[in-house]
Design an enzyme around this catalytic site. Structure first.
Site, PDB file in Angstrom:
ATOM      1  N   CYS A   3      77.260  13.015  21.895  1.00  0.00           N
ATOM      2  CA  CYS A   3      77.893  11.716  22.166  1.00  0.00           C
ATOM      3  C   CYS A   3      78.974  11.936  23.214  1.00  0.00           C
ATOM      4  O   CYS A   3      78.914  12.891  23.994  1.00  0.00           O
ATOM      5  CB  CYS A   3      78.414  11.064  20.881  1.00  0.00           C
ATOM      6  SG  CYS A   3      79.690  11.991  20.003  1.00  0.00           S
ATOM      7  N   ARG A   9      80.070   9.924  16.426  1.00  0.00           N
ATOM      8  CA  ARG A   9      78.628   9.764  16.210  1.00  0.00           C
ATOM      9  C   ARG A   9      77.883  11.084  16.053  1.00  0.00           C
ATOM     10  O   ARG A   9      77.124  11.269  15.095  1.00  0.00           O
ATOM     11  CB  ARG A   9      78.008   8.954  17.366  1.00  0.00           C
ATOM     12  CG  ARG A   9      78.450   7.506  17.377  1.00  0.00           C
ATOM     13  CD  ARG A   9      78.138   6.825  18.692  1.00  0.00           C
ATOM     14  NE  ARG A   9      78.974   7.342  19.770  1.00  0.00           N
ATOM     15  CZ  ARG A   9      78.910   6.962  21.041  1.00  0.00           C
ATOM     16  NH1 ARG A   9      78.012   6.053  21.398  1.00  0.00           N
ATOM     17  NH2 ARG A   9      79.721   7.465  21.944  1.00  0.00           N
ATOM     18  N   ASP A 117      79.329   2.826  20.107  1.00  0.00           N
ATOM     19  CA  ASP A 117      80.509   3.675  19.960  1.00  0.00           C
ATOM     20  C   ASP A 117      81.449   3.018  18.945  1.00  0.00           C
ATOM     21  O   ASP A 117      81.966   1.930  19.202  1.00  0.00           O
ATOM     22  CB  ASP A 117      81.185   3.800  21.332  1.00  0.00           C
ATOM     23  CG  ASP A 117      82.415   4.685  21.288  1.00  0.00           C
ATOM     24  OD1 ASP A 117      82.859   5.035  20.179  1.00  0.00           O
ATOM     25  OD2 ASP A 117      82.916   5.017  22.373  1.00  0.00           O
TER      26      ASP A 117
HETATM   27  P1  4NP Z   1      82.123   9.525  19.887  1.00  0.00           P
HETATM   28  O1  4NP Z   1      83.278   8.425  19.878  1.00  0.00           O
HETATM   29  O2  4NP Z   1      81.642   9.637  21.316  1.00  0.00           O
HETATM   30  O3  4NP Z   1      81.080   8.943  18.979  1.00  0.00           O
HETATM   31  O4  4NP Z   1      82.733  10.808  19.371  1.00  0.00           O
HETATM   32  C1  4NP Z   1      84.384   8.472  20.733  1.00  0.00           C
HETATM   33  C2  4NP Z   1      85.429   9.304  20.434  1.00  0.00           C
HETATM   34  C3  4NP Z   1      86.541   9.317  21.239  1.00  0.00           C
HETATM   35  C4  4NP Z   1      86.595   8.494  22.366  1.00  0.00           C
HETATM   36  C5  4NP Z   1      85.539   7.669  22.661  1.00  0.00           C
HETATM   37  C6  4NP Z   1      84.424   7.660  21.842  1.00  0.00           C
HETATM   38  N1  4NP Z   1      87.741   8.497  23.172  1.00  0.00           N
HETATM   39  O5  4NP Z   1      87.800   7.693  24.129  1.00  0.00           O
HETATM   40  O6  4NP Z   1      88.670   9.282  22.942  1.00  0.00           O
END
Ligand code: 4NP
Length: 144
Positions: A3, A9, A117
Site C-alpha cells: 500500500c 491496508r 485508503d
Molecule cells: P496505508 O494508509 O497506505 O493503507 O498504510 C496510509 C497510511 C499513512 C498515510 C496515508 C495512507 N499517510 O499519508 O501518512
C-alpha cells in the site's frame, strides 16, 4: 502486499493471508511505496480490527518497497491503482511487471477496484477494508 504507508491496508492483508495459508510453504510480507512510516507498528485501528478476528499483526514493522522485492516475491499485490502504478514504475523488465496485480481483482476479476485508503477516516473504514481483504485473500489462498 503493498500500500502507500504500510501501516493500514497492507499489514492487514499480510496478516489475513498468513492466517489462511500454511506458513511453511509460503512467505507473506508487506511494504509501502512511501517511506513516511518506516519502522512503525501498524496503525492502531488496523491492529484492533485484526484482533477482533483473532489475527495478531503487532510483530509487523513498516518498510518501503524496494526493487529487490521483484526478485524475492512471485506475486506482488497492490492495494490501489496508485500503488499499482508506483510499483510498475520500479519494474526493470516484463518479468517484474507480470508479478504485479491489483489485489481486488482476485475477488472481483477484471474490475480494477481499489481498496480505499482508510487512514483519514474512522473505524468503519477499517472494518470495510478488512472485509474486502478477507475475500481477496481467500481467493489468493485457494489458488496457492
Ligand atoms: P496505508 O494508509 O497506505 O493503507 O498504510 C496510509 C497510511 C499513512 C498515510 C496515508 C495512507 N499517510 O499519508 O501518512
Amino acid at each position: 502486499m503493498v500500500c502507500l504507508g504500510n501501516i493500514c491496508r497492507s499489514p492487514l492483508a499480510e496478516g489475513i493471508l498468513q492466517s489462511k495459508i500454511n506458513s511453511k510453504d509460503v512467505f507473506v510480507d508487506s511494504a509501502g511505496t512511501a517511506a513516511y512510516h518506516v519502522g512503525n507498528l501498524p496503525d492502531e485501528r488496523s491492529i484492533k480490527v485484526a484482533q477482533k478476528y483473532d489475527i495478531d499483526i503487532t510483530s509487523q514493522r513498516a518498510r518501503k518497497f524496494i526493487v529487490e522485492d521483484f526478485d524475492k516475491f512471485d506475486f506482488i499485490y497492490a492495494m490501489d491503482k496508485r500503488n499499482y502504478q508506483n510499483i510498475l514504475d520500479l519494474a526493470r523488465n516484463r518479468e517484474d511487471e507480470v508479478k504485479v496485480h491489483l489485489i481486488l481483482n482476485e475477488s472481483e476479476p477484471s474490475q480494477n477496484l481499489s481498496v480505499p485508503d482508510p487512514y483519514y477516516g474512522g473505524n468503519d473504514g477499517f472494518e470495510n477494508v478488512y472485509n474486502m481483504l478477507d475475500e481477496a485473500c481467500s481467493a489468493i489462498a485457494s489458488k496457492l
